[in-house]
Design an enzyme around this catalytic site. Structure first.
Site, PDB file in Angstrom:
ATOM      1  N   MET A 169       0.847  -1.188   0.000  1.00  0.00           N
ATOM      2  CA  MET A 169       0.000   0.000   0.000  1.00  0.00           C
ATOM      3  C   MET A 169       0.883   1.239   0.000  1.00  0.00           C
ATOM      4  SD  MET A 169      -2.983  -1.173   2.665  1.00  0.00           S
ATOM      5  CE  MET A 169      -1.821  -1.884   3.837  1.00  0.00           C
ATOM      6  N   VAL A 170       0.629   2.133  -0.940  1.00  0.00           N
ATOM      7  CA  VAL A 170       1.442   3.334  -1.087  1.00  0.00           C
ATOM      8  C   VAL A 170       1.468   4.122   0.226  1.00  0.00           C
ATOM      9  CG1 VAL A 170       1.677   5.528  -2.314  1.00  0.00           C
ATOM     10  CG2 VAL A 170       0.942   3.469  -3.546  1.00  0.00           C
ATOM     11  N   GLN A 175       8.319  -4.911  -3.586  1.00  0.00           N
ATOM     12  CA  GLN A 175       7.632  -4.732  -4.866  1.00  0.00           C
ATOM     13  C   GLN A 175       8.240  -3.565  -5.631  1.00  0.00           C
ATOM     14  OE1 GLN A 175       3.613  -2.971  -5.682  1.00  0.00           O
ATOM     15  NE2 GLN A 175       3.071  -5.090  -6.133  1.00  0.00           N
ATOM     16  N   CYS A 228      -0.934  -1.856 -11.311  1.00  0.00           N
ATOM     17  CA  CYS A 228      -1.323  -0.484 -10.993  1.00  0.00           C
ATOM     18  C   CYS A 228      -1.938   0.193 -12.215  1.00  0.00           C
ATOM     19  CB  CYS A 228      -0.115   0.316 -10.514  1.00  0.00           C
ATOM     20  SG  CYS A 228      -0.519   2.031 -10.092  1.00  0.00           S
ATOM     21  N   LYS A 240       2.508  -9.217  -9.971  1.00  0.00           N
ATOM     22  CA  LYS A 240       1.096  -8.964  -9.703  1.00  0.00           C
ATOM     23  C   LYS A 240       0.465  -8.429 -10.977  1.00  0.00           C
ATOM     24  CE  LYS A 240      -2.207  -6.329  -6.932  1.00  0.00           C
ATOM     25  NZ  LYS A 240      -2.389  -5.297  -5.873  1.00  0.00           N
ATOM     26  N   HIS A 292      -5.007  -9.534  -9.232  1.00  0.00           N
ATOM     27  CA  HIS A 292      -6.102  -8.659  -8.835  1.00  0.00           C
ATOM     28  C   HIS A 292      -7.243  -8.946  -9.796  1.00  0.00           C
ATOM     29  CE1 HIS A 292      -8.005  -5.152  -6.976  1.00  0.00           C
ATOM     30  NE2 HIS A 292      -8.525  -4.973  -8.180  1.00  0.00           N
ATOM     31  N   ASN A 306      -6.322 -11.520  -5.083  1.00  0.00           N
ATOM     32  CA  ASN A 306      -6.241 -10.162  -4.551  1.00  0.00           C
ATOM     33  C   ASN A 306      -7.479  -9.379  -4.957  1.00  0.00           C
ATOM     34  OD1 ASN A 306      -5.147  -7.133  -5.476  1.00  0.00           O
ATOM     35  ND2 ASN A 306      -4.575  -7.757  -3.424  1.00  0.00           N
ATOM     36  N   ASP A 359     -10.753  -6.919  -2.677  1.00  0.00           N
ATOM     37  CA  ASP A 359     -11.936  -6.920  -1.807  1.00  0.00           C
ATOM     38  C   ASP A 359     -11.852  -7.937  -0.669  1.00  0.00           C
ATOM     39  OD1 ASP A 359     -13.010  -4.864  -3.195  1.00  0.00           O
ATOM     40  OD2 ASP A 359     -14.644  -5.990  -4.121  1.00  0.00           O
TER      41      ASP A 359
END
Length: 242
Positions: A30-31, A83, A112, A154, A182, A212, A214
């Site tokens: 998470m950024v 990552q 992303c 990812k 995702h 990945n 929810d």
């Protein structure tokens, strides 16, 4: 790279961890949040694997200041995956070599969908050229042949599920350790996650597949674990907490 000079790391084999019975709980990158302090906290609550935030590989390779700010770890920060975002195989491989002694694996961000990332050739932009994406993994694996060190990616889904499956098979063939999926396309943001397509990928490859999207509670973890096909395990899969 602060604090890591004193690290003496006995490497964890991430693939073996993902193959254990039952779901593996992973704290996704998470950024701005997935720094050392946050990783230390989530590990206290049963997190099996933690990621760093996404780090831009060319800046990491070129700038000592970037390395000092972006990658801080210690001897208790494990299992750890770093990552990277990259827009060419050499930057990804060079950044991987730099963190190799201090982590258990690296992940290439191909998921992303943000405009700035796509504009620079990072993230989901790589999905538009699967042949190039395969080269990232092949090139990096050729430079780091430690079988216990994981090199993963990812991804997001293609609109055509068969294209996603074919891409994952090619990644497996060049030595990807596992694939995090995702379960949305690049254009999808808040739509339901396509867990059925994650299961399709799982059934098509032999490397671990991480689901990945929810997953917000432990209840969600076991729900997704069941929906992605744990009843028919060849290799048991993992669920990613975001």
């Amino acid at each position: 790279m602060q604090e890591i000079d004193q690290v003496t790391r006995k490497r964890t084999n991430i693939v073996q961890l993902l193959q254990k019975d039952g779901p593996t709980k992973i704290c996704a990158p998470m950024v701005r949040y997935s720094k050392l302090q946050f990783r230390t906290l989530v590990r206290k609550y049963g997190c099996d694997i933690a990621y760093t935030p996404m780090i831009v590989s060319d800046s990491f390779v070129q700038s000592e200041e970037c390395r000092k700010v972006e990658f801080i770890t210690n001897e208790n920060d494990k299992p750890l995956i770093v990552q990277f975002a990259a827009n060419n195989p050499d930057d990804f491989a060079s950044a991987t070599e730099m963190v190799f002694p201090y982590c258990d694996g690296v992940g290439l961000n191909c998921g992303c969908p943000q405009r700035w990332a796509m504009a620079k050739g990072y993230g989901a932009k790589l999905l538009r050229n699967p042949e190039q994406l395969v080269d990232y993994i092949r090139f990096t694996r050729s430079r780091l042949q430690d079988p216990d060190f994981s090199i993963s990616t990812k991804i997001r889904l293609h609109a055509d599920p068969h294209k996603t499956v074919e891409m994952c098979r090619r990644l497996e063939n060049v030595g990807v350790s596992f694939i995090s999926v995702h379960g949305r396309t690049t254009k999808e943001r808040h739509q339901p996650v396509h867990y059925d397509q994650i299961k399709l990928i799982k059934d098509a490859v032999s490397v671990p597949v991480v689901a990945n999207g929810d997953v917000k509670s432990l209840t969600d973890v076991y729900k997704v674990y069941e929906e992605t096909g744990n009843l028919y395990p060849v290799t048991l899969r993992a669920v990613c907490i975001i």
